[in-house]
Motif scaffolding. Structure first.
Motif, short mmCIF file in Angstrom:
data_model
loop_
_atom_site.label_atom_id
_atom_site.label_comp_id
_atom_site.label_asym_id
_atom_site.label_seq_id
_atom_site.Cartn_x
_atom_site.Cartn_y
_atom_site.Cartn_z
N MET A 1 0.85 -1.19 0.00
CA MET A 1 0.00 0.00 0.00
C MET A 1 0.89 1.25 0.00
N ALA A 2 0.66 2.13 -0.95
CA ALA A 2 1.44 3.35 -1.06
C ALA A 2 0.90 4.42 -0.10
N LEU A 3 1.62 5.53 -0.01
CA LEU A 3 1.26 6.59 0.94
C LEU A 3 -0.14 7.13 0.68
N GLY A 4 -0.49 7.38 -0.58
CA GLY A 4 -1.80 7.93 -0.90
C GLY A 4 -2.93 7.00 -0.51
N ALA A 5 -2.77 5.70 -0.78
CA ALA A 5 -3.81 4.72 -0.42
C ALA A 5 -3.96 4.62 1.09
N LEU A 6 -2.82 4.68 1.81
CA LEU A 6 -2.87 4.62 3.28
C LEU A 6 -3.62 5.81 3.85
N VAL A 7 -3.33 7.00 3.34
CA VAL A 7 -4.02 8.21 3.82
C VAL A 7 -5.51 8.12 3.57
N MET A 8 -5.91 7.64 2.39
CA MET A 8 -7.33 7.54 2.07
C MET A 8 -8.03 6.52 2.96
N MET A 9 -7.34 5.40 3.27
CA MET A 9 -7.94 4.38 4.12
C MET A 9 -8.13 4.91 5.54
N ILE A 10 -7.13 5.62 6.06
CA ILE A 10 -7.24 6.21 7.39
C ILE A 10 -8.36 7.26 7.41
N PHE A 11 -8.43 8.07 6.35
CA PHE A 11 -9.44 9.12 6.27
C PHE A 11 -10.85 8.54 6.31
N LYS B 1 4.01 -0.21 2.03
CA LYS B 1 5.35 -0.21 1.44
C LYS B 1 6.30 0.61 2.32
N ASN B 2 7.47 0.02 2.61
CA ASN B 2 8.48 0.68 3.44
C ASN B 2 7.83 1.29 4.69
N PRO B 3 7.23 0.44 5.57
CA PRO B 3 6.42 0.93 6.68
C PRO B 3 7.13 1.86 7.65
N SER B 4 8.44 1.67 7.87
CA SER B 4 9.14 2.50 8.84
C SER B 4 9.13 3.98 8.46
N LYS B 5 9.03 4.26 7.14
CA LYS B 5 8.98 5.65 6.69
C LYS B 5 7.57 6.05 6.24
N THR B 6 6.90 5.14 5.53
CA THR B 6 5.59 5.47 4.96
C THR B 6 4.52 5.62 6.03
N PHE B 7 4.52 4.74 7.04
CA PHE B 7 3.43 4.75 8.00
C PHE B 7 3.39 6.03 8.84
N PRO B 8 4.51 6.47 9.44
CA PRO B 8 4.44 7.73 10.19
C PRO B 8 4.07 8.92 9.31
N LYS B 9 4.54 8.91 8.04
CA LYS B 9 4.15 9.97 7.11
C LYS B 9 2.64 9.93 6.87
N GLY B 10 2.11 8.70 6.68
CA GLY B 10 0.68 8.55 6.45
C GLY B 10 -0.14 9.02 7.63
N ILE B 11 0.30 8.71 8.85
CA ILE B 11 -0.40 9.13 10.06
C ILE B 11 -0.45 10.65 10.14
N ILE B 12 0.71 11.28 9.97
CA ILE B 12 0.78 12.75 10.09
C ILE B 12 0.00 13.42 8.98
N LEU B 13 0.16 12.93 7.74
CA LEU B 13 -0.54 13.54 6.61
C LEU B 13 -2.05 13.37 6.74
N SER B 14 -2.50 12.18 7.14
CA SER B 14 -3.94 11.95 7.31
C SER B 14 -4.49 12.79 8.45
N ALA B 15 -3.70 12.98 9.51
CA ALA B 15 -4.13 13.84 10.61
C ALA B 15 -4.35 15.27 10.12
N ILE B 16 -3.44 15.73 9.25
CA ILE B 16 -3.58 17.08 8.68
C ILE B 16 -4.83 17.16 7.80
N VAL B 17 -5.02 16.15 6.94
CA VAL B 17 -6.17 16.14 6.03
C VAL B 17 -7.49 16.10 6.81
#
Length: 490
Positions: free
Chosen positions: A1-11, A228-244
């Motif tokens: 799962m890429a960053l964009g898909a992760l953000v949309m799923m969290i959203f 994908k690459n969870p150690s970097k992608t997941f925290p980015k997804g959390i922060i970005l989705s929190a902003i969105v």
């Protein structure tokens, strides 16, 4: 799962359309500040905790019970998991009554639940009986394992998502047509137009609504391995989705101020936390018609159709959620904990793979609480308001178990930890204490706010009765299991 898909799923898992109308009704524009604070102090740190749990403790039946058992112990895990299950019991008590608001709005164009009566029963008691009927129907259908309900869930999700688009588009048209005029003028940012939320105690009590708006984070733990690459992608997804999500809530709350004057639209005694979304969407349609020059009668009709569309979307959404939550939490509780805890009938699955006996027991328990609440309150607005408060408190209390266990989880040896957000013990303790105190404090203020402000202890009793009752029940169930294990020499 890429960053964009992760953000949309969290959203889609966290963001709720009805949260912005509730926030505006209680705190006006000031709710934006609380939502921002909740994102920084709760959403991001708690989501990262869930990510660490989910990435380190895996398995087919992995979940809250396993996380707590590994971190603290089986007794603590069972009580925490049972409280999590109990929170969905309270959610079903609340929502099975509220579901009739969008149902009647779909056909009548406005909430008609306060006008319902059956024989000599008042509207609150009648809605209570209808809520019990709803529980029986949903349970009866769910134990058959009907899969077509997924279509209703998808349709409801699509309808509710479209409501956000309608709000943005129509608010923009109204703002342009009214040459930038806001129906609700800006005042002091923390000033609430709602008299019940103008005191310091009221402001603190509102915090639990902001926390509840970010609920559902437990599901995030299972997404780590699919990223994908969870150690970097997941925290980015959390922060970005929190902003969105935070920006989404802020924009939504501001949009309601474009069309809704609090004193003119929301001060009626018939407006409550159960029907607030439909009242405001109806007014949005009316303001659209008025701003583009339609006659008063036509604008009123347009508002009714806005309310009908909202009612249909919310009803379908409630229905889809019910058919999932009627069995998913209890199935997790019964199958995710030691089978010896439960009577054999509870762990028995029918041909459709459903724990039908346990589900009918759950239905009976929910109906009993509904009848006690509906026949114990005569005021419809007070009934819906207290149901909402009960749901908010019960849904956030289980978080305390997971947060408390997190430092112990960090010290648990022999765990594969592919994702680590909190690398030092000192920082882990600091974040844990901050998040724990915020959630505990918000719930305490919410529970005792009515009594502190001189409105009596009835609301306070309702909000603490559920958690206390279910805590006692969970302790008794586990004690029985422990005695049986001891007698068997295990």
């Amino acid at each position: 799962m890429a960053l964009g898909a992760l953000v949309m799923m969290i959203f889609t898992s966290v963001f709720g359309f009805a949260n912005a109308p509730v926030a505006y009704y209680l705190m006006g524009y000031g709710s934006i500040v609380f939502y921002l604070g909740a994102a920084i102090l709760f959403f991001i740190p708690y989501a990262l905790m869930m990510a660490e749990y989910g990435s380190s403790i895996k398995g087919e039946n992995s979940g809250m019970y396993t996380w707590l058992e590994v971190s603290v112990g089986p007794r603590f895990a069972f009580i925490g998991t049972f409280m999590w299950f109990a929170s969905y019991i309270i959610w079903m008590v609340s929502t099975s009554s509220k579901v009739w608001i969008p149902f009647t709005t779909t056909f009548a164009g406005s909430d008609q639940t306060q006008n319902l009566s059956f024989l000599s029963l008042n509207s609150t008691q009648t809605v209570g009986l209808l809520a019990c009927l709803w529980m029986v129907i949903v349970t009866w259908v769910s134990i058959k394992g009907v899969k077509k309900i997924v279509k209703i869930t998808s349709l409801g999700g699509l309808a509710v998502t479209s409501l956000n688009a309608v709000l943005l588009l129509v608010s923009g048209i109204i703002l342009v047509a009214n040459k930038g005029h806001l129906e609700q003028p800006f005042r002091h940012i923390l000033h609430s137009p709602n008299p019940a939320y103008q005191s310091p105690i009221g402001l603190l009590g509102f915090a639990v609504f902001a926390l509840f708006a970010y609920g559902g984070l437990e599901v995030l733990g299972s997404m780590v391995d699919d990223t994908k690459n969870p150690s970097k992608t997941f925290p980015k997804g959390i922060i970005l989705s929190a902003i969105v999500i935070t920006v989404g809530y802020a924009v939504g709350i501001f949009c309601w101020g474009i069309s809704t004057n609090w004193d003119g639209v929301l001060s009626s005694h018939t407006t409550n936390l159960g029907n607030i979304s439909y009242v405001m969407m109806s007014n949005l349609g009316f303001q659209l018609g008025d701003s583009i020059g339609l006659s008063h009668a036509t604008a009123v009709t347009l508002g009714q159709w806005f309310a009908r569309y909202t009612g249909l979307g919310m009803f379908l959404s409630y229905a889809g959620a019910f058919f999932t939550l009627i069995y998913s939490p209890i199935k997790t509780l019964v199958l995710g904990t030691p089978k010896e805890i439960w009577p054999k009938k509870f762990t028995h699955l029918n041909k459709a793979g459903m724990p039908n006996y346990a589900m009918w027991t759950e239905c009976a328990l929910v109906c009993a609480i509904i009848l006690i609440a509906s026949f114990g309150m005569s005021d419809p607005s007070a009934f819906y308001n207290i149901l909402t408060l009960m749901a908010n408190v019960s849904m956030t209390l289980p978080y305390l178990f997971l947060i408390y266990a997190f430092p112990k989880f960090k010290k648990t040896p022999n765990l594969d930890r592919p994702f680590v957000a909190y690398k030092s013990h000192g920082f882990t303790l600091f974040v844990t204490i901050v998040v724990f105190v915020i959630i505990l404090g918000a719930n305490i203020f919410t529970i005792f706010q009515p009594a502190i402000e001189g409105r009596g202890f009835q609301d306070t009793i309702w909000m603490i009765a559920g958690p206390i009752g279910f805590s006692i029940l969970s302790i008794l169930i586990y004690q029985r299991y422990a005695r049986k294990q001891k007698a068997a020499g295990k």
